[in-house]
Write a protein that holds these residues in place. Structure first.
Motif: not given
Length: 403
Positions: A73, A97, A105, A308, A310
């Motif tokens: 990121y 990203h 974010c 993706q 986190d």
């Protein structure tokens, strides 16, 4: 190795140095670009459009392999925006990203809070104008992000540097729910094996700077919850669910601003487990609750952008989840809740994010949420690209190649 023995990379047209500082927030990386990215002009959204249309190879170079990875990121500093010019913001930022650029974010905002307090005016021209509150020992700054203005508070040492032992906090843009307990019908092509014949799922939808679908692990088809994660199967289920929601025009209202009417898009599927707190509950969580005066705790697994994952509890989604809990009446104004990711749940030294309602008014359909978390430095990079490099200013993903 003595750095003087390393090759002296110069910008001779063949090599493009890009300088970044590396940080992590609850395990989730933020690669902050402070030099080497092409100059962007105009409003923040115009700069975002320029970055996407004219310089996306720089995003790919820094986010993907061999310099990054599928779950990297990034944050691109934008010293001049319309809100900076108007005196409402101190600096702007674009978030990147594996798929492109996001509107908000939270984990990167927490990291940026520390970084912007720590750097000088050569990197952050308005650093000297930041307000320091001697009573609370904090520095305040306003960050212009693509979804609006975020207020950041950074604990600060007498030296003027950020205090890593105290959490950075930010107050979100207006956050709200767009649907609660909505039954989503699933076409036959988008049903995953764990549903065991079910043709629909029930989920909540909320906004915290980006739009999120929130669904319990059990409802998604995983009765063991997030205590025993089936990562590949959950990846498949969330991908299919996101495709169903995003492709159905009748569900467009789920990603439409309830105040402005502006149409957005579904950024993420968040799998929740209300039964799980910190894995070392008898030790770490009890002390952490006492310190933060938290009323409750839960765990989540966030799939965003192009699936993706986190590592952090996802700050934007914490804002969305607090707004949702406020609507449902499960978190009152002034109440605090700890939000864990798989990483913060598993590692005793790490703290989850703490979410609370910072501002609400009766009859208003949205709230502002305060999110607290810790960020830490991990290093610095000076990236280069040689003209002989077959990847050039691009990058690749093994996962995408394999698919």
């Amino acid at each position: 190795m003595d750095p003087s023995n390393l090759p002296a990379f110069q910008d001779d047209g063949a090599i493009k140095p890009i300088t970044c500082v590396e940080m992590h927030t609850a395990g989730e990386p933020t690669r902050i670009l402070w030099s080497g990215f092409p100059k962007l002009t105009g409003t923040l959204m115009e700069q975002r459009a320029q970055a996407k249309a004219q310089s996306d190879e720089f995003r790919r170079l820094l986010m993907l392999e061999p310099r990054g990875h599928y779950d990297m990121y990034g944050a691109i500093l934008c010293a001049e925006t319309e809100l900076v010019a108007a005196g409402k913001a101190d600096i702007g930022v674009l978030f990147t990203h594996n798929e492109g650029f996001s509107t908000m974010c939270g984990h990167a905002t927490i990291a940026l809070g520390r970084f912007l307090v720590d750097v000088g005016e050569s990197v952050f021209p308005r650093r000297g104008q930041l307000k320091y509150d001697s009573a609370s020992g904090t520095t305040h700054l306003n960050l212009h992000v693509p979804c609006g203005l975020v207020e950041v508070t950074v604990p600060t040492l007498p030296t003027g540097k950020s205090d890593p032992s105290q959490p950075v906090s930010f107050v979100s843009v207006p956050s709200f729910a767009t649907a609660t307990s909505l039954e989503v019908q699933l076409p036959e092509t988008h049903r995953w094996p764990e549903l065991k014949g079910r043709t629909s799922v029930t989920a909540d939808f909320a906004y915290g700077g980006a739009y999120y679908c929130l669904i319990s692990a059990e409802e998604l088809g995983f009765p063991k919850g997030l205590g025993e994660v089936e990562l590949q199967e959950m990846d498949n289920a969330t991908r299919l669910l996101k495709e169903v929601i995003s492709s159905n025009p009748d569900l467009a209202y789920l990603t439409r601003d309830i105040v402005t009417g502006e149409q957005g898009y579904l950024y993420s599927i968040m799998i929740t487990d209300m039964r799980l707190g910190h894995v070392n509950a008898a030790e770490g969580t009890a002390a952490f609750r006492a310190q933060q005066r938290s009323d409750s705790e839960e765990t989540g697994l966030c799939f965003f952008a192009n699936q993706q994952i986190d590592r952090s509890p996802t700050g934007g989604c914490v804002a969305a989840r607090v707004a949702l809990a406020h609507v449902k009446g499960t978190l009152s104004t002034g109440g605090k809740r700890i939000y864990n990711s798989l990483v913060t749940r598993a590692h005793k030294p790490l703290s989850g994010f703490v979410g609370s309602v910072a501002n609400s008014e009766q009859g208003r359909p949205w709230v502002k949420v305060r999110v607290e978390g810790y960020a830490y430095y991990t290093g610095y990079h000076n990236f280069v690209v040689e003209k002989e490099d077959g990847l050039g200013v691009d990058g690749f993903s093994v996962k995408d190649i394999a698919m």
